[in-house]
Design a protein around this motif. Structure first.
Motif, PDB file in Angstrom:
ATOM      1  N   MET A 111       0.380  -0.786  -0.284  1.00 53.37           N
ATOM      2  CA  MET A 111       0.270  -0.168  -0.043  1.00 53.37           C
ATOM      3  C   MET A 111       1.079   1.240  -0.348  1.00 53.37           C
ATOM      4  N   TYR A 112       0.519   2.204  -0.699  1.00 52.32           N
ATOM      5  CA  TYR A 112       1.412   3.213  -0.912  1.00 52.32           C
ATOM      6  C   TYR A 112       0.186   4.854  -0.212  1.00 52.32           C
ATOM      7  N   TYR A 113       0.841   5.308   0.578  1.00 52.86           N
ATOM      8  CA  TYR A 113       0.818   6.577   1.654  1.00 52.86           C
ATOM      9  C   TYR A 113       2.022   7.664   1.165  1.00 52.86           C
ATOM     10  N   GLN A 114       1.234   8.779   0.663  1.00 49.31           N
ATOM     11  CA  GLN A 114       2.020  10.218   0.602  1.00 49.31           C
ATOM     12  C   GLN A 114       1.620  10.911   2.339  1.00 49.31           C
ATOM     13  N   LEU A 115       2.109  11.477   2.754  1.00 44.78           N
ATOM     14  CA  LEU A 115       2.728  11.872   4.038  1.00 44.78           C
ATOM     15  C   LEU A 115       3.110  13.490   3.022  1.00 44.78           C
ATOM     16  N   LEU A 116       2.737  14.004   4.316  1.00 45.06           N
ATOM     17  CA  LEU A 116       2.978  16.248   3.721  1.00 45.06           C
ATOM     18  C   LEU A 116       3.017  16.309   5.228  1.00 45.06           C
ATOM     19  N   LEU A 117       4.652  16.968   5.608  1.00 44.29           N
ATOM     20  CA  LEU A 117       5.166  17.146   6.596  1.00 44.29           C
ATOM     21  C   LEU A 117       5.654  18.633   6.859  1.00 44.29           C
ATOM     22  N   PRO A 129      15.454   9.040   4.990  1.00 43.35           N
ATOM     23  CA  PRO A 129      14.612   9.801   5.733  1.00 43.35           C
ATOM     24  C   PRO A 129      12.738   8.858   5.721  1.00 43.35           C
ATOM     25  N   THR A 130      12.858   8.551   4.130  1.00 44.09           N
ATOM     26  CA  THR A 130      11.133   7.134   4.334  1.00 44.09           C
ATOM     27  C   THR A 130      11.541   6.424   4.848  1.00 44.09           C
ATOM     28  N   ALA A 131      12.918   5.741   4.410  1.00 45.39           N
ATOM     29  CA  ALA A 131      12.698   4.409   5.845  1.00 45.39           C
ATOM     30  C   ALA A 131      12.651   4.857   7.113  1.00 45.39           C
ATOM     31  N   LEU A 132      13.735   5.541   7.352  1.00 45.10           N
ATOM     32  CA  LEU A 132      13.659   6.081   9.479  1.00 45.10           C
ATOM     33  C   LEU A 132      12.236   6.250   9.299  1.00 45.10           C
ATOM     34  N   ALA A 133      10.598   6.787   8.153  1.00 48.02           N
ATOM     35  CA  ALA A 133       9.705   7.697   8.455  1.00 48.02           C
ATOM     36  C   ALA A 133       9.306   5.860   8.746  1.00 48.02           C
ATOM     37  N   ARG A 134       9.021   5.261   7.745  1.00 46.58           N
ATOM     38  CA  ARG A 134       8.323   4.201   8.341  1.00 46.58           C
ATOM     39  C   ARG A 134       8.657   3.266   9.586  1.00 46.58           C
ATOM     40  N   GLU A 135      10.057   2.930   9.961  1.00 48.49           N
ATOM     41  CA  GLU A 135      10.459   2.303  10.536  1.00 48.49           C
ATOM     42  C   GLU A 135      10.046   3.099  12.701  1.00 48.49           C
ATOM     43  N   LEU A 136      10.067   4.405  11.829  1.00 46.63           N
ATOM     44  CA  LEU A 136       8.999   5.234  13.391  1.00 46.63           C
ATOM     45  C   LEU A 136       8.059   5.206  13.371  1.00 46.63           C
TER      46      LEU A 136
END
Length: 72
Positions: free
Chosen positions: A1-7, A26-33
């Motif tokens: 599944m794909y999500y797009q996040l606005l930070l 950053p995307t890998a870290l965001a997924r991990e968190l």
């Protein structure tokens, strides 16, 4: 599944700095968190089941990629 996040920009900069320090994208870290937060707030058995199902799907995907390359 794909999500797009606005930070928000300043917190996104913190994420980028933290990822750089850890040697991650950053995307890998965001997924991990995000996964860590879901694990903390979800019933343990439900999380383990979902995690096992995701790992099984990943294995099937890898097997399909290998089979596809062998046909070329």
């Amino acid at each position: 599944m794909y999500y797009q996040l606005l930070l928000d920009p300043h917190r996104a900069a913190l994420l980028e700095e933290l990822a750089l320090e850890r040697g991650q994208r950053p995307t890998a870290l965001a997924r991990e968190l995000l996964y860590a937060a879901i694990k903390r707030t979800t019933e343990a058995t439900a999380y383990r089941v979902a995690e096992a199902q995701d790992h099984a799907l990943r294995r099937v995907s890898i097997q399909n990629q290998v089979r596809g390359r062998l046909r070329i």
